[in-house]
Scaffold this active site. Structure first.
Site, PDB file in Angstrom:
ATOM      1  N   SER A  21      34.303 -10.880 -72.281  1.00  0.00           N
ATOM      2  CA  SER A  21      35.276 -10.242 -73.376  1.00  0.00           C
ATOM      3  C   SER A  21      36.354 -11.351 -73.573  1.00  0.00           C
ATOM      4  O   SER A  21      37.372 -11.077 -74.422  1.00  0.00           O
ATOM      5  CB  SER A  21      36.236  -9.383 -72.416  1.00  0.00           C
ATOM      6  OG  SER A  21      37.060  -9.714 -71.700  1.00  0.00           O
ATOM      7  N   SER A  60      33.552 -12.441 -67.097  1.00  0.00           N
ATOM      8  CA  SER A  60      34.263 -12.502 -69.246  1.00  0.00           C
ATOM      9  C   SER A  60      35.194 -13.518 -69.041  1.00  0.00           C
ATOM     10  O   SER A  60      35.586 -13.960 -70.671  1.00  0.00           O
ATOM     11  CB  SER A  60      35.523 -11.049 -69.572  1.00  0.00           C
ATOM     12  OG  SER A  60      34.739 -10.416 -69.526  1.00  0.00           O
ATOM     13  N   LYS A  75      45.066 -14.419 -73.700  1.00  0.00           N
ATOM     14  CA  LYS A  75      43.908 -13.099 -74.099  1.00  0.00           C
ATOM     15  C   LYS A  75      44.777 -12.555 -73.742  1.00  0.00           C
ATOM     16  O   LYS A  75      46.482 -12.342 -73.246  1.00  0.00           O
ATOM     17  CB  LYS A  75      42.938 -13.165 -72.842  1.00  0.00           C
ATOM     18  CG  LYS A  75      42.614 -12.480 -72.958  1.00  0.00           C
ATOM     19  CD  LYS A  75      40.915 -11.805 -72.153  1.00  0.00           C
ATOM     20  CE  LYS A  75      40.434 -10.861 -71.864  1.00  0.00           C
ATOM     21  NZ  LYS A  75      39.178 -10.812 -70.707  1.00  0.00           N
TER      22      LYS A  75
END
Ligand code: MG
Ligand code: ZN
Lengths: 102, 494, 490
Positions: free
Chosen positions: C157, C181, C82
């Site tokens: 996310s 997330s 990420k």
């Protein structure tokens, strides 16, 4: 308590200033409405009588996490300054600071 | 301290906030070196630059120095937490300061000043320092500069902020408080106390009122006073300014003011009219510090004697080993004001152990104290390393009259630099004591050469003793002992 | 005792092949890069694909193997990170304009651990800006699309990481989970995603969103791979004061232990508001637990209903402070202005997207003078209530079960202009973050629209072993044809 759990346009303008954000008139309207909706949803939290309930700030109750006073390598200055938007005399350059620190 | 530096009918009320940089090897939350004066932005890492993703880890030594300060100030040492104080400023890399807010590590202490007055300590808490900003262009000050440059070497240096109660009533007392606090900080090993390098910075909260019974007046805060002299001058100026305002029927506006050393006045800071709202909340990246009794005791055990105790020790030494006029229970005299000054000097310079050990080696306390505060104090760094036995030997020669005061100074200077045996140093300088016979014949000769003066001395004009002593000194090139000369003159007078 | 046998572990099997010299790391990485080349233009999983450095690293791994060295348990395995995990010298942007071009001078602890385990980082994945969002649509680099249906969001996310694993770009990825997330995008993309106990995985080098809630965790195609990845990244880190200084459970070893005799509680409040097809899948999952010998009961934890409100006060409050540092002075974007304060304003106004501004203002408000007690303070007391609610539940049950998301993947654009509707998609995942407890989402069948449904298992603090045991059981009993990757590397 709708009066309490809502946010006014002035409130939004004030927090934007605190947060160093600038909002257009249209954004002010939009954010006032959206933040109002979120805070309206939070009215369930407001309505609770939680007097005497201790707050939880940390998920886990650790204490006394300390490190020995021993030097560790620093970053190379070139690598630090290369990221900066503006540099002068090996320092970070910023435009004129109008006020002293509060 | 009842003294006030204000016009009659007014009282000033002063509280001081002192920021003290701790003498740790590394910063408060990272392993970067805590040193002053390095090349800009060399002692930095992701943590003290506030880089995204970095996290603070608390320095154990900083916590222990804070506890040591708390102990020295008689504080209660408590479980403590860190908060974030949120405000934007370019020298603060995270745009929040990690500081102890509602649960500081030290609360409720006091500091006793040399004059016996006591100032309350509200709290002494840990926090991080900011980076250092230089204002370029214009005057070099913040106003009128066209841009600023930031060095983050100081960012994250551990600070203890010591907040006094509003117990101070004069500029003199404010100065005494700061001086005593500095001495305590140095004595605990927490700080080097160097105000000129910014390792101790003072903010003063000043208000005035007509009577001690009145509520506190509106206060102004004077920021960043960087010498004891500035502190006293700024407090004095600010209190007078407020008195003048009030006497003219005006109001004191609560504000932050800056001390202009050159102009000798305080100036309101031009700050943006935005209410400061620090939005404090508990720092989620750190956990509470909970000192147990064992830890508190262990830190307390590392503390040496504090300045007040060290002064008391010397006062007691004088009264028990003193001039012997007998008006104190110990049989000695209470220290004279001059001796109290000498004691303060000796303690400030860290020469008190030398005094105690030299007295223990057999020299009278008043002489040791005087020589330490005056002669040894000219080079305190060397004097702290002086061998008390050698020092006692030297002062013993002075006491017995075998060396003159002038000779003692010369020998001491060499003793400080090279060490060794004071008698040998004296001998190498040709300071061997004059034989008593030589002194008697020298004095007799001079008396014969100056019959008029001698007659006046004999008739009671004691001032002429100095005249004859001067002649003897000149004749012997300073080798004669002043006390021995005076004794011989008295003997001849009969 | 019933056993699920040995659950599939494709990423670690692949590493074993590389370590044994049966397969070359460079070939594995080429396969990964080929898969990326094929579908990345459509899906936009990555902010940055690291083809060159991945090839170099793979060659190095192969050299180590040839030299008789062991590159580690993840030898040659492509991993997607990420874009809020700091990578030294490699752009780390949090999908924000304000950090565009920023190359951190240091690696996150998890990145160092992956490197030591022999993993090969193939790219930095797209995300909602600063992890604020549930659809990966708030990214400054544009949305990621769901590999199962590119007209749908991948969740967020960590949508880029979830989608990268679902698309077969990499068998493993890391995300961060502040309010769901990791788990919510895992559910929406049909992969496994796990949020560890707060404090078991170091946050050092994770760009903070809400520090008391953030936790890094794995994405994988199977429960065993997720467990193995957790074992690699977990463990005490002295650089993170909130890192637990105790041995991390080695969860891989207990995967086959089953759940016979354990009590699984189906949380009524997590099912409230979920779509009927989602509820049906969770009921089926409960049946799988029962068939495996667990005692299954419905349980009420009413406090979790308060989670969403508390979360949307606490997380923005912390975020408002964490994001103050993006001021144009030291790194990232600067928009010039005549004085420093105006420069801060101009930079932040231009650099942050609408959702980030919304949350910064919400959090600033919640912390500001006069409102702290009513908002932030009250939310912290609610957090205590939620912890107490879970405590009661875990007196009665060993693990809890519910949906991960009330719905399957929703269409792009559907909730972007309605923050509250978007926030509601985290309603089932948020309570675990507030309590600091571990939770996992794994694919369990599909909804009426044919899109994956995620089953969520919750366990008490440090209950990772229980969590993975139960997850392995559910995985083994899941309806055929759901989950896994859409082809690709493994
Ligand atoms: Mg302070
Ligand atoms: Zn540092």
């Amino acid at each position: 308590m709708p009066g309490r759990y809502t946010i006014t346009r002035d409130d939004v303008a004030h927090v934007a200033e605190l947060a160093r954000l600038e909002l257009s008139e249209a954004e002010l309207d939009m954010f006032t409405e959206q933040l109002g909706a979120v805070l309206g949803h939070a009215a369930d939290v407001a309505a609770l009588d939680l007097a005497g309930v201790p707050p939880t700030s940390h998920a886990l109750a650790l204490t006394n996490v300390l490190r020995p006073d021993e030097p560790r390598p620093c970053l190379d200055r070139t690598e630090v300054l290369v990221a900066a938007p503006s540099v002068e005399d090996d320092r970070f350059r910023v435009p004129s600071i109008m006020g002293e620190a509060p | 301290m009842a003294a006030t530096d204000l016009p009659a009918g007014w009282e000033m009320v002063v509280g001081l906030e002192v920021h003290c940089e701790l003498k740790t090897a590394t910063k408060l939350f990272c392993g970067c070196p805590n040193v002053f004066g390095d090349e800009p932005n060399t002692n930095v890492c992701p943590v003290c630059l506030g880089l995204p993703g970095s996290l603070p880890v608390l320095n154990q030594q900083a916590v222990e120095l804070a506890m040591a300060i708390g102990t020295a100030l008689g504080c209660e040492i408590r479980p403590s937490t860190f908060h974030r104080k949120n405000y934007f400023y370019p020298d603060m890399p995270k745009d929040y300061q990690i500081s102890q807010y509602d649960e500081p590590i030290n609360v409720d202490g006091h500091l006793e000043l040399p004059d016996g007055s006591v100032v309350g300590i509200v709290r002494a808490h840990l926090e991080e320092d900011t980076g250092k900003t230089t204002h370029a262009g214009g005057t070099g000050r913040i106003h009128g500069s066209d841009h600023s440059l930031v060095d983050y070497n100081r960012s994250g240096v551990p600070l203890v902020e010591i907040v006094s109660a509003p117990d101070i009533r004069s500029a003199t007392q404010a100065r005494a408080y700061a001086a005593e606090l500095r001495a305590v900080l140095v004595a605990t090993g927490a700080s080097d106390g160097r105000m000129e390098e910014g390792s101790m910075r003072v903010d003063a909260n000043v208000s005035v009122r007509r009577s001690p019974d009145d509520p506190l007046g509106t206060r102004c805060e004077i920021k960043n006073l960087n010498s004891l002299r500035s502190l006293a001058r700024a407090v004095e100026y600010e209190a007078r300014r407020q008195v003048e305002l009030l006497e003219a029927g005006e109001r004191v506006v609560q504000q932050t003011r800056h001390w202009d050393e050159d102009a000798g006045r305080t100036i309101a800071l031009r700050s943006k009219e935005e209410a400061t709202d620090y939005r404090y909340f508990l720092e989620p990246d750190l956990v509470p510090v909970v000192p147990d009794a064992q830890w508190v005791t262990a830190v307390a055990d590392t503390l040496g004697m504090l300045p007040a105790a060290r002064r008391r020790r010397l006062e007691e030494l004088l009264t028990t080993d003193g001039a012997g006029t007998g008006d104190t229970p110990g049989g000695g005299a209470a220290p004279t004001p001059a001796q109290l000054d000498q004691i303060a000097t000796v303690v400030d310079l860290g020469l008190d152990d030398l005094v105690v050990e030299t007295v223990a080696a057999g020299v009278a306390a008043p002489l040791v104290l005087a020589r330490s505060a005056n002669e040894a104090a000219t080079d305190p760094d060397l004097a702290r390393k002086l061998d008390p036995v050698a020092f006692a030997g030297l002062l013993g020669m002075e006491a017995s009259g075998s060396l003159s005061a002038t000779q003692v100074k010369a020998v001491l200077s060499e003793l400080l630099h090279t060490g060794g045996d004071p008698a040998a140093i004296a001998a190498s300088k040709g300071f061997e004591a004059m034989a008593e016979d030589d002194l008697v014949s020298t004095v007799a000769g001079l008396v014969a050469d100056h019959p008029d003066e001698w007659a006046r001395y004999r008739d009671g004009d004691d001032k002429l003793a100095g005249f004859f002593t001067g002649l003897v000194m000149k004749a012997t090139q300073g080798k004669a002992n002043g006390k021995a000369v005076a004794a011989e003159l008295r003997r001849l007078r009969g | 005792m019933s056993s699920t046998g040995s659950p599939a572990s494709p990423a670690f099997d692949l590493a074993d092949d590389v370590r044994a010299g049966r397969r070359r790391a460079v070939d594995v990485v080429e396969a990964s890069l080929a898969a990326i080349a094929e579908r990345e233009p459509e899906l936009h999983c990555f902010n940055l694909v690291l083809a060159d450095s991945a090839r170099q690293r793979a060659a190095e791994i192969d050299r180590m193997v040839a030299a008789g060295e062991d590159p580690g348990p993840l030898a040659g395995v492509p991993v997607a990170l990420k874009d809020n995990l700091c990578t030294r010298g490699i752009e780390t942007t949090c999908s924000s304009r304000i950090l565009a071009g920023w190359r951190p001078p240091y690696d996150a602890t998890v990145v160092t651990r992956l490197d030591r385990a022999g993993a090969v980082v193939v790219g930095k994945t797209n995300m909602d800006e600063f992890a604020m969002g549930s659809s990966t649509e708030t990214s400054a680099t544009g949305p990621t699309r769901n590999p199962r249906d590119p007209s749908r969001v991948p969740g967020g996310s960590s949508g880029g990481s979830a989608a990268a694993v679902a698309a077969g770009f990499a068998p493993l990825a890391l995300g961060s989970d502040t309010g769901g997330s990791i788990r919510q995008p895992a559910a929406l993309c049909g992969v496994v995603g796990m949020k560890p106990t707060y404090g078991t995985v170091s946050r050092y080098g994770l760009v903070a969103f809400a520090s008391s809630l953030d936790q890094i965790g794995p994405f994988a195609t199977t429960v065993a791979d997720a467990a193995g990845m957790f074992d690699v990244i977990g463990g005490h880190d002295p650089a993170d004061s909130t890192s637990l200084d105790r041995p991390t459970p080695r969860v891989v070893s207990v995967l086959g232990d089953g759940i016979e005799g354990l009590t699984v509680g189906v949380v009524r409040e997590l099912l409230e508001g979920a779509d009927p097809d989602v509820v049906a899948r969770i009921t089926a999952a409960a049946d799988v637990c029962a068939a495996a010998g667990a005692h299954v009961e419905e349980i009420s934890v009413p406090e979790v209903r308060l989670g969403l409100s508390a979360y949307y006060l606490i997380a923005p409050a912390e975020a408002s402070s964490n994001l103050a540092r993006y001021d144009g002075v030291r790194y990232g974007l600067r928009v010039d202005a005549p004085d420093a304060a105006s420069m801060n304003v101009a930079t932040r106004t231009a650099g942050f997207g609408a959702e980030v501004k919304r949350r910064i203002m919400l959090g600033t408000y919640a912390l500001s003078a006069g409102y702290y007690d009513a908002y932030y303070g009250q939310a912290l007391r609610v957090r205590t209530r939620i912890v107490e609610g879970f405590e009661r539940a875990y007196h009665q049950c060993d693990v809890l079960l519910g949906p991960t998301s009330p719905t399957t993947a929703f269409p792009l654009g559907e909730r972007l202009d309605d923050p509250l509707a978007m926030y509601l998609s985290d309603v089932c995942t948020i309570p675990s973050n507030l309590a600091g407890h571990p939770a996992i989402s794994l694919p369990f069948g599909t909804g009426d629209d044919g899109l994956p449904v995620g089953a969520q298992l919750l366990a008490p603090a440090l209950g990772e072993s229980l969590l993975f045991r139960a997850a392995a059981v559910l995985e083994a009993g899941a309806p055929a044809g759901t989950g896994g990757a859409a082809g690709g590397v493994a």
